[in-house]
Design a protein around this motif. Structure first.
Motif, PDB file in Angstrom:
ATOM      1  N   GLN A  30       0.824  -1.212   0.000  1.00 17.37           N
ATOM      2  CA  GLN A  30       0.000   0.000   0.000  1.00 17.37           C
ATOM      3  C   GLN A  30       0.858   1.261   0.000  1.00 17.37           C
ATOM      4  O   GLN A  30       0.580   2.208  -0.736  1.00 17.37           O
ATOM      5  CB  GLN A  30      -0.950   0.000   1.208  1.00 17.37           C
ATOM      6  N   SER A  31       1.897   1.271   0.818  1.00 16.82           N
ATOM      7  CA  SER A  31       2.776   2.443   0.874  1.00 16.82           C
ATOM      8  C   SER A  31       3.539   2.624  -0.430  1.00 16.82           C
ATOM      9  O   SER A  31       3.712   3.746  -0.898  1.00 16.82           O
ATOM     10  CB  SER A  31       3.762   2.302   2.025  1.00 16.82           C
ATOM     11  N   SER A  32       3.965   1.537  -1.014  1.00 16.76           N
ATOM     12  CA  SER A  32       4.672   1.618  -2.285  1.00 16.76           C
ATOM     13  C   SER A  32       3.784   2.230  -3.363  1.00 16.76           C
ATOM     14  O   SER A  32       4.237   3.058  -4.155  1.00 16.76           O
ATOM     15  CB  SER A  32       5.145   0.233  -2.713  1.00 16.76           C
ATOM     16  N   LEU A  33       2.520   1.861  -3.372  1.00 17.96           N
ATOM     17  CA  LEU A  33       1.580   2.455  -4.330  1.00 17.96           C
ATOM     18  C   LEU A  33       1.433   3.956  -4.103  1.00 17.96           C
ATOM     19  O   LEU A  33       1.379   4.732  -5.050  1.00 17.96           O
ATOM     20  CB  LEU A  33       0.212   1.781  -4.226  1.00 17.96           C
ATOM     21  N   CYS A  66      10.828  -5.176  12.236  1.00 17.03           N
ATOM     22  CA  CYS A  66      10.899  -5.587  10.827  1.00 17.03           C
ATOM     23  C   CYS A  66      10.179  -4.605   9.911  1.00 17.03           C
ATOM     24  O   CYS A  66      10.613  -4.387   8.782  1.00 17.03           O
ATOM     25  CB  CYS A  66      10.309  -6.985  10.659  1.00 17.03           C
ATOM     26  N   ARG A  67       9.095  -4.031  10.376  1.00 16.87           N
ATOM     27  CA  ARG A  67       8.339  -3.087   9.545  1.00 16.87           C
ATOM     28  C   ARG A  67       9.210  -1.877   9.210  1.00 16.87           C
ATOM     29  O   ARG A  67       9.263  -1.434   8.067  1.00 16.87           O
ATOM     30  CB  ARG A  67       7.066  -2.667  10.262  1.00 16.87           C
ATOM     31  N   LEU A  68       9.896  -1.363  10.204  1.00 15.79           N
ATOM     32  CA  LEU A  68      10.796  -0.232  10.002  1.00 15.79           C
ATOM     33  C   LEU A  68      11.901  -0.610   9.023  1.00 15.79           C
ATOM     34  O   LEU A  68      12.211   0.149   8.097  1.00 15.79           O
ATOM     35  CB  LEU A  68      11.387   0.199  11.342  1.00 15.79           C
ATOM     36  N   PHE A  71      10.499  -0.861   5.417  1.00 13.41           N
ATOM     37  CA  PHE A  71      10.228   0.456   4.836  1.00 13.41           C
ATOM     38  C   PHE A  71      11.528   1.159   4.450  1.00 13.41           C
ATOM     39  O   PHE A  71      11.578   1.865   3.448  1.00 13.41           O
ATOM     40  CB  PHE A  71       9.403   1.312   5.792  1.00 13.41           C
ATOM     41  N   LYS A  72      12.559   0.989   5.231  1.00 15.24           N
ATOM     42  CA  LYS A  72      13.850   1.595   4.910  1.00 15.24           C
ATOM     43  C   LYS A  72      14.371   1.030   3.590  1.00 15.24           C
ATOM     44  O   LYS A  72      14.802   1.781   2.711  1.00 15.24           O
ATOM     45  CB  LYS A  72      14.846   1.323   6.044  1.00 15.24           C
ATOM     46  N   ILE A  73      14.299  -0.273   3.430  1.00 14.18           N
ATOM     47  CA  ILE A  73      14.750  -0.918   2.194  1.00 14.18           C
ATOM     48  C   ILE A  73      13.859  -0.508   1.028  1.00 14.18           C
ATOM     49  O   ILE A  73      14.344  -0.218  -0.072  1.00 14.18           O
ATOM     50  CB  ILE A  73      14.801  -2.445   2.367  1.00 14.18           C
ATOM     51  N   MET A  74      12.542  -0.458   1.251  1.00 15.70           N
ATOM     52  CA  MET A  74      11.621  -0.072   0.191  1.00 15.70           C
ATOM     53  C   MET A  74      11.932   1.336  -0.307  1.00 15.70           C
ATOM     54  O   MET A  74      11.968   1.585  -1.510  1.00 15.70           O
ATOM     55  CB  MET A  74      10.170  -0.126   0.660  1.00 15.70           C
ATOM     56  N   LEU A  75      12.170   2.250   0.610  1.00 12.71           N
ATOM     57  CA  LEU A  75      12.442   3.632   0.213  1.00 12.71           C
ATOM     58  C   LEU A  75      13.760   3.733  -0.542  1.00 12.71           C
ATOM     59  O   LEU A  75      13.850   4.469  -1.531  1.00 12.71           O
ATOM     60  CB  LEU A  75      12.454   4.531   1.445  1.00 12.71           C
ATOM     61  N   GLN A  76      14.772   2.982  -0.123  1.00 12.05           N
ATOM     62  CA  GLN A  76      16.035   2.963  -0.856  1.00 12.05           C
ATOM     63  C   GLN A  76      15.821   2.447  -2.280  1.00 12.05           C
ATOM     64  O   GLN A  76      16.353   3.005  -3.244  1.00 12.05           O
ATOM     65  CB  GLN A  76      17.062   2.091  -0.132  1.00 12.05           C
ATOM     66  N   THR A 138      14.456   7.064   6.310  1.00 13.22           N
ATOM     67  CA  THR A 138      14.944   7.874   5.190  1.00 13.22           C
ATOM     68  C   THR A 138      16.432   8.164   5.241  1.00 13.22           C
ATOM     69  O   THR A 138      17.029   8.486   4.223  1.00 13.22           O
ATOM     70  CB  THR A 138      14.200   9.217   5.142  1.00 13.22           C
ATOM     71  N   GLY A 139      17.009   8.090   6.431  1.00  9.77           N
ATOM     72  CA  GLY A 139      18.417   8.448   6.576  1.00  9.77           C
ATOM     73  C   GLY A 139      18.632   9.944   6.706  1.00  9.77           C
ATOM     74  O   GLY A 139      19.761  10.419   6.690  1.00  9.77           O
ATOM     75  N   TRP A 140      17.538  10.691   6.827  1.00  2.76           N
ATOM     76  CA  TRP A 140      17.621  12.137   7.007  1.00  2.76           C
ATOM     77  C   TRP A 140      17.687  12.440   8.489  1.00  2.76           C
ATOM     78  O   TRP A 140      17.280  11.646   9.331  1.00  2.76           O
ATOM     79  CB  TRP A 140      16.402  12.831   6.404  1.00  2.76           C
TER      80      TRP A 140
END
Length: 175
Positions: A30-33, A66-68, A71-76, A138-140
């Motif tokens: 859902q977040s990826s969409l 794991c969710r965090l 999401f970190k990998i997905m955003l990368q 995000t690494g920000w």
């Protein structure tokens, strides 16, 4: 150590890829969409994310959120794919002739935001991450996340032209 114990895997239960990762895949899709705004790109981002998490799962310690991590990998992955696809998408973009973004509602306004503001806003309002978790994903820096979130909220308020009570009543939690 988990940032959000409610989401962390049960430390006494089995610790494998399926029990740790699969409960979060629907949220990831859902977040990826919402991030990509394109079904095909979303599938590619999720596919790469699952493949990478499968490869790197052995490095993950029991009790990690794991969710965090997902999401970190997905955003990368999204940032990597976007850098290759952006020039193609810009040359084939079709303008929306169905009216102004304001007439199309808040989702259209969010889709029209710059990526960095949209991502922070969606991670916060739609996915329920706190600013510290968003900074980790995000690494920000935390200050950058907070300023982008404030900027995104302010932008929405200006475009809508109404007070924050409307946003809260609409379920966007942006008060």
């Amino acid at each position: 150590m988990s940032l959000n114990p409610a989401v962390a895997v049960n430390p006494s239960g089995p610790w494998n890829f399926e029990t740790a990762v699969w409960p979060h895949v629907n949220s990831l899709v859902q977040s990826s969409l919402r991030f990509t705004q394109d079904c095909a790109l979303s599938r590619e981002v999720v596919r790469k994310t699952i493949l990478r998490t499968r490869r790197e799962f052995a490095q993950l310690r029991r009790g990690t959120d794991c969710r965090l991590w997902l999401f970190k990998i997905m955003l990368q992955n999204w940032f990597e794919i976007r850098s290759h696809v952006a020039p193609i998408m810009a040359s084939t973009a079709v303008s929306n002739t169905s009216g102004s973004p304001r007439a199309n509602g808040i989702p259209a306004l969010v889709r029209g935001m710059p990526d960095v503001e949209r991502i922070v806003l969606l991670l916060f309002a739609a996915d329920g991450f706190c600013c510290q978790q968003i900074a980790e994903i995000t690494g920000w820096s935390l200050d950058t996340v907070v300023s982008r979130l404030v900027r995104a909220r302010h932008s929405l308020k200006l475009q809508i032209g109404v007070g924050t009570n409307f946003l809260t009543q609409a379920g966007y939690g942006l008060s």
